[in-house]
Enzyme design. Structure first.
Site, PDB file in Angstrom:
ATOM      1  N   ASP A   1      -0.210   5.154   0.820  1.00 34.36           N
ATOM      2  CA  ASP A   1      -0.472   6.195   1.833  1.00 34.36           C
ATOM      3  C   ASP A   1      -0.626   5.584   3.228  1.00 34.36           C
ATOM      4  O   ASP A   1      -1.463   4.740   3.455  1.00 34.36           O
ATOM      5  CB  ASP A   1      -1.722   6.985   1.443  1.00 34.36           C
TER       6      ASP A   1
ATOM      7  N   ASN B   1       0.744  10.411  -8.059  1.00 38.79           N
ATOM      8  CA  ASN B   1       1.250  10.559  -6.683  1.00 38.79           C
ATOM      9  C   ASN B   1       2.256   9.463  -6.361  1.00 38.79           C
ATOM     10  O   ASN B   1       3.251   9.698  -5.683  1.00 38.79           O
ATOM     11  CB  ASN B   1       0.100  10.510  -5.675  1.00 38.79           C
TER      12      ASN B   1
ATOM     13  N   LYS C   1     -11.497  11.930  -4.774  1.00 40.91           N
ATOM     14  CA  LYS C   1     -12.746  12.430  -5.385  1.00 40.91           C
ATOM     15  C   LYS C   1     -13.949  11.950  -4.573  1.00 40.91           C
ATOM     16  O   LYS C   1     -14.841  12.718  -4.230  1.00 40.91           O
ATOM     17  CB  LYS C   1     -12.841  11.952  -6.839  1.00 40.91           C
TER      18      LYS C   1
ATOM     19  N   ASP D   1       0.885  -1.168   0.000  1.00 37.23           N
ATOM     20  CA  ASP D   1       0.000   0.000   0.000  1.00 37.23           C
ATOM     21  C   ASP D   1       0.927   1.223   0.000  1.00 37.23           C
ATOM     22  O   ASP D   1       2.118   1.122   0.319  1.00 37.23           O
ATOM     23  CB  ASP D   1      -0.871  -0.056   1.262  1.00 37.23           C
TER      24      ASP D   1
ATOM     25  N   ALA E   1      -6.228  19.882  -9.184  1.00 35.29           N
ATOM     26  CA  ALA E   1      -5.456  20.954  -8.510  1.00 35.29           C
ATOM     27  C   ALA E   1      -4.782  20.396  -7.255  1.00 35.29           C
ATOM     28  O   ALA E   1      -3.594  20.631  -7.005  1.00 35.29           O
ATOM     29  CB  ALA E   1      -6.388  22.104  -8.135  1.00 35.29           C
TER      30      ALA E   1
HETATM   31  C1  XBP Z   1      -5.122   6.356   0.511  1.00 30.45           C
HETATM   32  C2  XBP Z   1      -6.291   6.997  -0.111  1.00 30.45           C
HETATM   33  C3  XBP Z   1      -6.085   8.044  -1.157  1.00 30.45           C
HETATM   34  C4  XBP Z   1      -5.359   9.246  -0.557  1.00 30.45           C
HETATM   35  C5  XBP Z   1      -5.564  10.498  -1.400  1.00 30.45           C
HETATM   36  O1  XBP Z   1      -4.728   5.391  -0.406  1.00 30.45           O
HETATM   37  O2  XBP Z   1      -7.404   6.615   0.203  1.00 30.45           O
HETATM   38  O3  XBP Z   1      -7.358   8.442  -1.616  1.00 30.45           O
HETATM   39  O4  XBP Z   1      -5.920   9.527   0.725  1.00 30.45           O
HETATM   40  O5  XBP Z   1      -5.098  10.263  -2.708  1.00 30.45           O
HETATM   41  P1  XBP Z   1      -3.876   4.050   0.046  1.00 30.45           P
HETATM   42  P2  XBP Z   1      -6.042  10.662  -3.948  1.00 30.45           P
HETATM   43  O6  XBP Z   1      -3.844   3.981   1.575  1.00 30.45           O
HETATM   44  O7  XBP Z   1      -4.654   2.903  -0.585  1.00 30.45           O
HETATM   45  O8  XBP Z   1      -2.513   4.248  -0.544  1.00 30.45           O
HETATM   46  O9  XBP Z   1      -6.572  12.047  -3.683  1.00 30.45           O
HETATM   47  O10 XBP Z   1      -5.141  10.595  -5.149  1.00 30.45           O
HETATM   48  O11 XBP Z   1      -7.122   9.619  -3.955  1.00 30.45           O
HETATM   49 MG    MG Z   2      -3.001   3.248   3.262  1.00 25.80          MG
END
Ligand code: XBP
Ligand code: MG
Length: 257
Positions: free
Chosen positions: A11, A128, A54, A9, A84
């Site tokens: 984030d 990202n 989103k 994963d 943005a």
């Molecule tokens: C974490 C998420 C993502 C990020 C924001 O993803 O849920 O939506 O919070 O990124 P993971 P975006 O833990 O699965 O890596 O705005 O590009 O969605």
């Molecule tokens: Mg995560």
């Protein structure tokens, strides 16, 4: 089945990106658009229940802003805001604002040296992931990961298992040949639904989540001079950090269950 691949994963797992990364990037995009939407640290922690930026914005309007009059082109507004926000977030990564978590660079390097394959399964936007890998590991680091499953590549985001099924199929491996690395309850629900044994490394937002059925829960992957702590699951028998050897044992134990 012996361990063939690690699926990460992004984030909260590769890097602690949410509170001081994604969150301020969202707030900058809202301010630029003249919206009075401000996501504080605590509110953002609640909003993280919804994966996908989103989807998270839509959830915020529905759940927290009944006063907000949606414009006719609301879908287009959400898309513009997200583009943005992604610009602000990738700019932060390019400035080196968000480091990798403890043990990530070490484990990725060890896996590469030992021929253990690498992949990514994330809800975040592909741009990202690319910016994070290039600016924290190496300019060519994206090529280290055979499969990068991200964002809208699949119809349903975590906790649905879709992104993990996508990655397993592209790797040509079964779940028992892999280990997944996650940080949140949504992530663990996705990995378990995909049949993957899962290593959890918690962070401030996810420490209190329900990690039952995780293979092991740690505070971090750890470094020789910054040992990890097992929060739940099997002892590491004195090992101070998670290396490939420990992962092979965890994977074998999980497959015997
Ligand atoms: C974490 C998420 C993502 C990020 C924001 O993803 O849920 O939506 O919070 O990124 P993971 P975006 O833990 O699965 O890596 O705005 O590009 O969605
Ligand atoms: Mg995560």
């Amino acid at each position: 089945m012996t361990l063939q691949a690690l699926i990460f994963d992004v984030d909260g797992t590769l890097a602690d990106t949410e509170r001081d990364g994604h969150r301020p990037a969202f707030n900058r995009a809202f301010a630029e658009a003249g919206l009075d939407w401000v996501w504080g640290v605590d509110l953002y922690g609640e909003l993280l229940a919804v994966t996908g930026g989103k989807e998270r914005m839509r959830h915020y309007v529905e759940r927290y802003r009944p006063d907000y009059q949606k414009p006719a082109d609301f879908d287009a507004l959400i898309a513009r805001l997200h583009a943005a926000k992604t610009r602000h977030y990738t700019a932060m990564l390019e400035r080196g604002a968000i480091p990798l978590r403890s043990g990530v660079q070490r484990l990725v390097g060890e896996a590469r040296r030992m021929g253990v394959r690498l992949a990514i399964a994330t809800t975040t936007t592909p741009d990202n992931v690319s910016a994070l890998l290039r600016h924290t590991l190496a300019p060519d680091a994206e090529s280290w990961f055979e499969v990068i499953g991200a964002g809208d590549m699949v119809p349903a985001k975590k906790p649905a298992p879709d992104i993990y099924f996508h990655v397993l199929e592209r790797l040509g491996l079964t779940p028992t040949q892999c280990l997944a690395f996650e940080d949140s309850e949504n992530g663990l629900r996705a990995t378990l639904a995909a049949g993957l044994a899962t290593v959890i490394t918690v962070n401030d937002y996810t420490r209190g989540h329900d990690f039952r059925d995780a293979t092991i829960v740690l505070d971090q992957l750890g470094e020789p001079d910054a040992p990890c702590t097992v929060l739940s699951g099997p002892s590491l028998n004195g090992a101070r950090y998670l290396g490939i050897e420990q992962l092979r044992l965890l994977s074998a134990q999980a497959n015997r269950r």
